[in-house]
Design an enzyme around this catalytic site. Structure first.
Site, PDB file in Angstrom:
ATOM      1  N   GLU A 209       0.763  -1.346   0.004  1.00 18.19           N
ATOM      2  CA  GLU A 209       0.015   0.051   0.004  1.00 18.19           C
ATOM      3  C   GLU A 209       0.759   1.439  -0.002  1.00 18.19           C
ATOM      4  O   GLU A 209       0.894   2.110   0.892  1.00 18.19           O
ATOM      5  CB  GLU A 209      -0.952   0.060   1.158  1.00 18.19           C
ATOM      6  CG  GLU A 209      -1.880  -1.187   0.948  1.00 18.19           C
ATOM      7  CD  GLU A 209      -3.157  -1.249   1.946  1.00 18.19           C
ATOM      8  OE1 GLU A 209      -3.466  -0.264   2.705  1.00 18.19           O
ATOM      9  OE2 GLU A 209      -4.114  -1.853   1.758  1.00 18.19           O
TER      10      GLU A 209
ATOM     11  N   GLU B  31      -5.090  -8.981  -0.556  1.00 14.08           N
ATOM     12  CA  GLU B  31      -5.691  -8.632   0.769  1.00 14.08           C
ATOM     13  C   GLU B  31      -7.143  -8.477   0.257  1.00 14.08           C
ATOM     14  O   GLU B  31      -7.352  -7.570  -0.703  1.00 14.08           O
ATOM     15  CB  GLU B  31      -5.307  -7.249   1.380  1.00 14.08           C
ATOM     16  CG  GLU B  31      -3.732  -7.485   2.086  1.00 14.08           C
ATOM     17  CD  GLU B  31      -3.452  -6.441   2.767  1.00 14.08           C
ATOM     18  OE1 GLU B  31      -4.514  -5.366   3.243  1.00 14.08           O
ATOM     19  OE2 GLU B  31      -2.183  -5.895   2.958  1.00 14.08           O
TER      20      GLU B  31
HETATM   21  O1  AHR Z   1      -5.205  -6.346   6.623  1.00 11.90           O
HETATM   22  C1  AHR Z   1      -5.244  -5.040   7.565  1.00 11.90           C
HETATM   23  C2  AHR Z   1      -4.465  -3.892   6.986  1.00 11.90           C
HETATM   24  O2  AHR Z   1      -5.338  -3.462   5.697  1.00 11.90           O
HETATM   25  C3  AHR Z   1      -3.304  -4.178   6.250  1.00 11.90           C
HETATM   26  O3  AHR Z   1      -2.156  -4.242   7.113  1.00 11.90           O
HETATM   27  C4  AHR Z   1      -3.151  -3.254   5.257  1.00 11.90           C
HETATM   28  O4  AHR Z   1      -2.287  -3.435   4.261  1.00 11.90           O
HETATM   29  C5  AHR Z   1      -4.475  -2.831   4.878  1.00 11.90           C
HETATM   30  O5  AHR Z   1      -4.913  -1.529   4.770  1.00 11.90           O
END
Ligand code: AHR
Length: 551
Positions: free
Chosen positions: A215, A350
């Site tokens: 991110e 994710e």
């Molecule tokens: O999964 C939780 C968080 O969400 C992670 O650390 C991040 O990459 C995302 O914003």
């Protein structure tokens, strides 16, 4: 019969075969699934069924790591019950150590004798969720008991490949090279290999998958895409390979931020003619969080509750999750404008629903939440989407494995349960490494009222694949109230026998707890079988798997 032949036949000549089935469906089925055995889409990478473990809340400390001296059954400090379940579902790959945590993590803190490892402030200490913690345990002050060696041990015990996320925000490219060297240099060859050997791991870890930041538009450095592109080039140029085909994964957009992808790829390919064959994946994160029914985009106000929701919220969450298909298609098209050979594939590292806090099984579990049938359907429809796009998606890791967001497991001290998501992964394991097949599904949309306005949602979606003589269909019936009579027709093969299993519950809020760990579990699905079709009733709000053995 090929689908094209079937269509031509039914339109031009109206063969008895085709029409008899159409008539049967029209009369007695709510939905029709056509599986086209001779129309492969691509091999479903087993890595689509991967998991994500971050040093956040209760994921590592409490979830994965209990320590070698714990009374809780463990192997080398790793919770045995977790290892056992992961082996059951086949665990191809695990991502670690973050997430946002990765861009604050110094890998050197997590090697060497445990007693000598430094204690550091965890990245998530700044999160409002951490402020409520009643004690300042490992969720706040990272003890580094679980580092690279322990993670590799975890992977070895589950049979998973490691996928490490490098720190691009606060470490240098040279420290990244050294992490690669620590993991991959041959036994005894370098000082770092000797350190690895001294810890009991003489043989290289052979880590192929490396995330380059996380991110980077946000917690990973707040970069502009052009700035990140230049960091990415620096980090990925002349990394020691130790004879491995390293696979670098770039930090892609937030949701469907197509601008981030265009500007990164333009900078890389047009601006710099970047030509590094190790650039293998572009990561996309998609959380389903906004249940405000269009009223706000506010990250806090827009979230819903994990356990208290009505049927409109149910469809709202599933609609948010379904956006993943659009995201995949949009980004694939954008990437193809620069990487015309489509060498770089999509990595969804994710995904999952994200609710407001309050349903976590322990206060220390930052972003911990309960997992209901609604989440099982969200997970299943996401996995089906990956299968349908097997030609585009090389990897996906569910966020996160235990005690967090879209968990497969909840654990606290000596208690451990599987959530409905575990059952979805168990059902879908048959797709790993299989050939994805085209499957056409026809059924009317579900109609309902959303705040007094008419609303609709798709009636049935799924995916099909073939491995050897077995064709597997998985599908989601999102209808909260109605079962669906489904006719599954096979083109290009004859059915020898069939079996089915369903994940369903009488209550859309159904979930497992430490006291009632089996409220949600799979049950046999009854089927009727013909030569080239099968019929079954898919329960309301269910995930279904049908396996057809070919003659
Ligand atoms: O999964 C939780 C968080 O969400 C992670 O650390 C991040 O990459 C995302 O914003």
């Amino acid at each position: 019969m090929q689908r094209r032949d079937f269509l031509r036949g039914s339109v031009m000549a109206g063969t008895a075969f085709a029409f008899s089935h159409r008539r049967l469906w029209a009369q007695s089925s709510d939905a029709h699934v056509e599986i086209l055995v001779n129309e492969p889409v691509g091999v479903i990478s087993p890595n689509i069924y991967g998991h994500f473990t971050e040093h956040i809340g209760g994921v590592i400390y409490d979830g994965v790591w209990v320590g070698p001296d714990s009374k809780i059954p463990n192997k080398y400090g790793i919770r045995s019950a977790l290892l056992d379940r992961l082996k059951e579902i086949g665990t191809p790959i695990i991502r670690w150590p973050g997430g946002c945590f990765a861009d604050s993590y110094d890998w050197k803190d997590g090697i060497g004798p445990a007693a000598n490892r430094p204690k550091r402030t965890n990245f998530w200490e700044v999160d409002p969720d951490a402020a409520r913690l009643h004690h300042k345990g490992p969720q706040v002050f990272e003890p580094n008991s679980f580092g690279t060696n322990e993670f590799i041990q975890f992977c070895r015990l589950t049979g998973a490949e490691p996928y490490l996320a490098a720190n691009l925000r606060s470490l240098s490219a040279s420290e990244f090279d050294h992490w690669v060297e620590y993991c991959n240099s041959p036994a005894g060859s370098t000082t770092l290999a000797e350190m690895r050997g001294a810890a009991g791991f003489p043989d290289p870890f052979r880590v192929r998958y490396w995330g380059v930041g996380n991110e980077s538009w946000g917690c990973g450095g707040n970069f502009a895409p052009e700035e990140y592109a230049s960091e990415f080039r620096r980090f990925t140029t002349w990394v020691p390979s130790f004879d491995l085909d390293l696979q670098f994964i770039g930090a892609g957009p937030n949701g469907n931020d197509i601008d981030w992808t265009h500007r990164f790829f333009e900078q890389l390919y047009v601006g710099h003619r970047y030509n590094n064959s190790s650039f293998a994946g572009w990561s996309v994160h998609h959380y389903s969080w906004n249940l405000s029914r269009g009223k706000t985009q506010d990250w806090i106000k827009g979230k819903g509750d994990a356990l208290t929701f009505d049927s409109v919220d149910w469809y709202e969450l599933l609609r948010e999750s379904s956006r993943i298909e659009q995201i995949l298609n949009d980004h694939w098209a954008a990437m193809g404008q620069y990487d015309t050979a489509h060498r770089v594939k999509l990595v969804v590292d994710e995904y999952g629903p994200w609710y407001r806090q309050g349903s976590e099984v322990d206060l220390t579990h930052i972003f911990g939440q309960q997992i209901t049938m609604r989440d099982a359907l969200a997970t299943a429809l996401t996995l089906d989407t990956f299968n349908r796009n097997a030609d585009k998606v090389m990897m996906a890791t569910c966020a996160q494995l235990v005690n967090n967001l879209n968990a497969l497991f909840l654990a606290h001290e000596d208690r451990f349960i599987s959530t409905p998501n575990f059952h979805v992964f168990a059902m879908y394991a048959a797709h790993q490494g299989a050939q994805a097949l085209r499957a056409e599904i026809s059924t009317p949309d579900i109609r309902y009222s959303r705040d007094g306005e008419p609303a609709r949602f798709w009636g049935l979606k799924g995916s099909a694949s073939r491995k050897g003589n077995t064709v597997t269909l998985t599908a989601v019936n999102p209808d909260v109230a109605k079962a669906k009579d489904v006719q599954i027709t096979l083109y290009g093969g004859k059915v020898k026998n069939a079996s089915g299993v369903a994940l369903a519950a009488n209550d859309i809020h159904a979930h497992n707890t430490f006291d009632q760990p089996d409220t949600v579990r799979t049950a046999k699905l009854d089927l009727s079988t013909g030569a080239d079709f099968v019929t079954a009733t898919f329960p309301p709000g269910s995930v279904v798997k049908v396996e057809l053995t070919l003659q």
